[in-house]
Design a protein around this motif. Structure first.
Motif, mmCIF file in Angstrom:
data_model
loop_
_atom_site.group_PDB
_atom_site.id
_atom_site.type_symbol
_atom_site.label_atom_id
_atom_site.label_comp_id
_atom_site.label_asym_id
_atom_site.label_seq_id
_atom_site.Cartn_x
_atom_site.Cartn_y
_atom_site.Cartn_z
ATOM 1 N N LYS A 1 -41.861 8.335 11.033
ATOM 2 C CA LYS A 1 -42.162 7.209 11.910
ATOM 3 C C LYS A 1 -43.678 6.966 11.909
ATOM 4 N N HIS A 2 -44.416 8.060 11.872
ATOM 5 C CA HIS A 2 -45.865 7.963 11.720
ATOM 6 C C HIS A 2 -46.367 9.307 11.205
ATOM 7 N N ASN A 3 -47.548 9.304 10.582
ATOM 8 C CA ASN A 3 -48.099 10.568 10.102
ATOM 9 C C ASN A 3 -49.605 10.572 10.256
ATOM 10 N N PHE A 4 -50.143 11.785 10.333
ATOM 11 C CA PHE A 4 -51.574 11.960 10.557
ATOM 12 C C PHE A 4 -52.130 12.981 9.563
ATOM 13 N N LEU A 5 -53.328 12.696 9.052
ATOM 14 C CA LEU A 5 -54.117 13.714 8.366
ATOM 15 C C LEU A 5 -55.334 13.932 9.263
ATOM 16 N N VAL A 6 -55.425 15.106 9.847
ATOM 17 C CA VAL A 6 -56.428 15.349 10.891
ATOM 18 C C VAL A 6 -57.748 15.748 10.241
ATOM 19 N N SER A 7 -58.843 15.116 10.637
ATOM 20 C CA SER A 7 -60.107 15.405 9.965
ATOM 21 C C SER A 7 -61.087 16.186 10.819
ATOM 22 N N SER A 8 -60.753 16.467 12.066
ATOM 23 C CA SER A 8 -61.637 17.324 12.871
ATOM 24 C C SER A 8 -60.825 17.970 13.987
ATOM 25 N N ALA A 9 -61.378 19.050 14.519
ATOM 26 C CA ALA A 9 -60.686 19.738 15.611
ATOM 27 C C ALA A 9 -60.608 18.843 16.851
ATOM 28 N N GLU A 10 -61.646 18.019 17.079
ATOM 29 C CA GLU A 10 -61.628 17.106 18.234
ATOM 30 C C GLU A 10 -60.422 16.169 18.160
ATOM 31 N N GLU A 11 -60.145 15.724 16.928
ATOM 32 C CA GLU A 11 -59.046 14.761 16.759
ATOM 33 C C GLU A 11 -57.700 15.324 17.213
ATOM 34 N N LEU A 12 -57.554 16.652 17.099
ATOM 35 C CA LEU A 12 -56.270 17.258 17.493
ATOM 36 C C LEU A 12 -55.913 16.932 18.944
ATOM 37 N N LEU A 13 -56.966 16.845 19.779
ATOM 38 C CA LEU A 13 -56.737 16.596 21.211
ATOM 39 C C LEU A 13 -56.093 15.232 21.435
ATOM 40 N N GLU A 14 -56.332 14.306 20.515
ATOM 41 C CA GLU A 14 -55.718 12.992 20.642
ATOM 42 C C GLU A 14 -54.401 12.930 19.854
ATOM 43 N N VAL A 15 -54.445 13.532 18.634
ATOM 44 C CA VAL A 15 -53.329 13.349 17.708
ATOM 45 C C VAL A 15 -52.054 14.059 18.200
ATOM 46 N N ILE A 16 -52.183 15.268 18.701
ATOM 47 C CA ILE A 16 -50.960 16.027 19.010
ATOM 48 C C ILE A 16 -50.189 15.406 20.175
ATOM 49 N N PRO A 17 -50.836 15.093 21.311
ATOM 50 C CA PRO A 17 -50.047 14.406 22.352
ATOM 51 C C PRO A 17 -49.474 13.079 21.863
ATOM 52 N N ARG A 18 -50.244 12.369 21.040
ATOM 53 C CA ARG A 18 -49.768 11.074 20.563
ATOM 54 C C ARG A 18 -48.560 11.251 19.643
ATOM 55 N N ALA A 19 -48.575 12.311 18.835
ATOM 56 C CA ALA A 19 -47.434 12.561 17.944
ATOM 57 C C ALA A 19 -46.157 12.761 18.759
ATOM 58 N N PHE A 20 -46.264 13.495 19.867
ATOM 59 C CA PHE A 20 -45.081 13.706 20.708
ATOM 60 C C PHE A 20 -44.629 12.399 21.362
ATOM 61 N N ALA A 21 -45.600 11.594 21.783
ATOM 62 C CA ALA A 21 -45.244 10.313 22.409
ATOM 63 C C ALA A 21 -44.544 9.404 21.393
ATOM 64 N N ILE A 22 -45.065 9.368 20.173
ATOM 65 C CA ILE A 22 -44.462 8.503 19.148
ATOM 66 C C ILE A 22 -43.059 8.996 18.798
ATOM 67 N N ALA A 23 -42.917 10.327 18.631
ATOM 68 C CA ALA A 23 -41.608 10.874 18.240
ATOM 69 C C ALA A 23 -40.539 10.547 19.283
ATOM 70 N N ALA A 24 -40.929 10.561 20.570
ATOM 71 C CA ALA A 24 -39.935 10.434 21.639
ATOM 72 C C ALA A 24 -39.742 9.003 22.126
ATOM 73 N N SER A 25 -40.710 8.124 21.850
ATOM 74 C CA SER A 25 -40.665 6.786 22.451
ATOM 75 C C SER A 25 -39.959 5.791 21.543
ATOM 76 N N GLY A 26 -39.460 4.719 22.152
ATOM 77 C CA GLY A 26 -38.805 3.682 21.365
ATOM 78 C C GLY A 26 -37.657 4.277 20.588
ATOM 79 N N ARG A 27 -37.524 3.866 19.322
ATOM 80 C CA ARG A 27 -36.538 4.515 18.467
ATOM 81 C C ARG A 27 -37.119 5.855 18.054
ATOM 82 N N PRO A 28 -36.493 6.974 18.420
ATOM 83 C CA PRO A 28 -37.108 8.270 18.109
ATOM 84 C C PRO A 28 -37.212 8.481 16.598
#
Lengths: 102, 556
Positions: free
Chosen positions: B128-155
């Protein structure tokens, strides 16, 4: 561009204007939706907009019965903010002929 | 309080904050920092699969049985490529997964480094979406967002590719983001609901068509309420089985390629089709031009790209099915619709689903029903892919949403055993049965070791006909009986193989009383393989030949 070819363009082509988040990979998400259907993308223009956090992609594609659904699938991508469909003779590609002489 | 943490520690902390208590995966060089951090977690348990594809399907089993986002982990290169099939399977069946892969350090990406593969590029079309993480800071945004995307709308599945140097990068974390959760879509437009209700109220021969979205949305009870209030005979896709109990008086069971004849004939006669969380898949519709030829269509789906894709809807509504149904129900009039209900009952009498051999536990249908007789509705029923899958879909009395775990869209052989393990891990109080075949079980046989190690309560019912049943069937029916590459000349002794891999096994062929042997095997806690030979000549009937209209079913 003369009137005849412009009319032809209008009938055979469509121009899509897509606002996206500007980061690596967005383009492959979008063009992948065309490639999987063996739909050729005839033209691509892309530049950052404003402060560069967003880009605008212009696509010139062939008119296709599946286009409406493809547009909905593009719209669904996480990094796509908006998509607008224009007629095939939209001006954005018209001024580029000089750069594409054989 | 500011903490200095590595990307790996941040990843694990964010998973903990998501409430994840169980992950599955397979370690390797590029994900070792995360595994090292995981080892220090006191709240997350890790289940070690024996192949990354097994890990992907174990996570799917957890997600399908619970409805919650499940997490799997793999290393770079072959670890990531081995996950792909399970991710693609999750995409087609709209299963919420977060897959985390290790990647070679950023500086080495693009150099064909050891165990480097373009995981991001490979997963573009299957996530549904994918991420290539380029810094440790980004993880703080990417991981919660990944869960929101996986669970929201059409899972769906979301992949996070994390280079090893990002896992090792230490940063100061002053504040933690909120966990990512399901975001609700906008409510269904009221005038569209009114239009749908007026079509339903005016219809003489309406049918309700339930898809997997009804299960994902938690809307099964609401769908049954609607059916009962307006007397709507109801068909279900493979993915929706259990949404309405298949023995409910209004149920017509599964539609499509291997649906009952009465079900497909009813679709031929209906004047209104109310599609809920369904996508008009080709195995459901048969030849589209001949599908419900007289019917107007109401289509409610959370994914706007599904509306008007295959059939143009007269009323198309983008909404969460549960939310839409809650507001549609009061607008729909009570209606006995006795002529139509009577016609449906007549079709059921005239064109029944043939289930020969129900009394014989050595026959395919008899075996399935004998297993069902040993269990109640709390049991979870998983399948692999093939004839056994269709027979179980036809004959098992599925009565509960999330009771039924099967690979629908991708049709992945090898799904069953690991998915059953995942379901058993997510719901340890339930008995999980996995129906499988001699072809499918060999595709992820190694996961029997995982089942033994975890001592999960799964019963694997292996229906062994020593052929690739659906291939054999199609070659017999449509390729002039030229059987090629569909008969196994060598097969393992499955009971010995199961025992060698660490689980108990029972051979019903050798049992003097197969019923008693089955009851005993199912009642005994822990993993067990139950082997039963069946007749290779048996077909899945009825069958819509590929490309044909559903009304032109053959057999039975």
């Amino acid at each position: 561009m003369n009137a005849v070819s412009r009319n032809e363009l209008k009938a055979l082509r469509a121009v899509l204007e897509i606002d996206v988040n500007n980061h690596p990979g967005v383009m492959s998400h979008i063009v992948g939706l065309f490639a999987r259907r063996a739909c050729n993308v005839e033209g691509i223009l892309c530049l950052p907009v404003g402060d560069g956090r967003q880009s605008r992609i212009w696509l010139l594609v062939n008119e296709d019965g599946r286009l409406a659904q493809m547009i909905r699938q593009v719209d669904k991508l996480e990094d796509v903010l908006a998509i607008r469909r224009h007629a095939g003779d939209h001006a954005v590609f018209a001024g580029l002929t000089d750069h594409f002489r054989p | 309080m500011t903490e200095t943490l590595t990307g790996a520690r941040i990843t694990v902390r964010l998973l903990e904050r998501q409430g994840i208590g169980l992950v599955t995966g397979y370690p390797g060089g590029a994900i070792l920092p995360i595994y090292d951090a995981l080892a220090q977690s006191t709240t997350i348990r890790h289940v070690l699969a024996r192949h990354e594809q097994g890990a992907g399907f174990i996570a799917q089993g957890m997600a399908r049985a619970s409805g919650e986002v499940a997490v799997c982990l793999a290393s770079s290169g072959p670890g990531a490529t081995n996950l792909l099939t399970a991710i693609a399977d999750a995409k087609l069946d709209s299963i919420p997964l977060v897959a985390i892969t290790g990647q070679v350090p950023k500086a080495m990406i693009g150099t064909d480094a050891f165990q480097e593969v373009d995981t991001y590029g490979l997963t573009v079309p299957i996530t549904k979406h994918n991420f290539l993480v380029s810094s440790a800071e980004e993880l703080l945004e990417v991981i919660p967002r990944a869960f929101a995307i996986a669970a929201s709308g059409r899972p769906g599945p979301v992949l996070i590719d994390i280079p090893k140097d990002v896992q090792n990068q230490a940063i100061e974390v002053a504040a933690w983001p909120a966990p990512g959760g399901r975001q609700l879509p906008p409510p269904a437009p009221g005038d569209d609901l009114a239009a749908a209700a007026s079509l339903i109220n005016a219809a003489r021969r309406p049918l309700l068509y339930l898809g997997g979205g009804v299960i994902h949305s938690g809307a099964a009870a609401a769908a049954v309420d609607l059916a009962e209030k307006a007397n709507l005979p109801t068909v279900m896709t493979l993915m929706a089985l259990g949404a309405m109990p298949v023995d409910h008086p209004l149920s017509l069971g599964m539609l499509g390629m291997h649906g009952a004849r009465y079900c497909n004939l009813a679709l031929d006669e209906c004047d209104l089709l109310i599609a809920l969380g369904a996508r008009f898949d080709d195995r459901a519709t048969g030849k589209v031009a001949a599908f419900c030829p007289q019917a107007k269509i109401v289509h409610i789906d959370i994914d706007p790209a599904e509306l008007d894709k295959i059939k143009t809807a007269h009323v198309g509504i983008t909404a969460d099915v549960g939310e839409a149904l809650a507001r549609l129900l009061p607008l729909v009039a009570r209606n006995p619709r006795s002529a139509w209900v009577e016609r449906i009952d007549q079709l059921k009498r005239e064109f029944p689903q043939a289930l020969p051999g129900l009394d014989d536990p050595r026959s395919h249908f008899g075996l399935i029903r004998t297993v069902a007789a040993c269990l109640d509705d709390d049991a979870v029923i998983a399948t692999d892919v093939g004839q056994h899958q269709m027979w179980v879909a036809q004959a098992y009395p599925l009565r509960r949403p999330r009771q039924w775990l099967t690979s629908g869209g991708l049709g992945t052989m090898g799904f069953g055993v690991p998915a059953a393990i995942g379901a058993a891990l997510a719901a340890p109080q339930r008995t999980v049965v996995c129906f499988t075949g001699d072809g499918s079980i060999l595709m992820n046989l190694q996961e029997l070791v995982t089942a033994g190690e975890e001592n999960v309560n799964i019963k694997i019912v292996l229906m062994n006909n020593a052929v690739l049943g659906l291939v054999h069937q199609q070659q017999t029916l449509f390729y002039g009986e030229r059987l090629f590459a569909s008969q196994f000349r060598a097969l393992p002794d499955f009971c010995k193989a199961a025992q060698a891999l660490g689980i108990a096994a029972v051979d019903l062929d050798a049992a003097a009383n197969p019923c008693a042997a089955l009851v005993e095997a199912i009642a005994r806690p822990g993993p067990c393989l139950i082997h039963a030979s069946i007749d290779a000549g048996e077909k899945v009937y009825p069958m819509v030949p590929p490309g044909a209209a559903n009304r032109d079913m053959i057999g039975a």
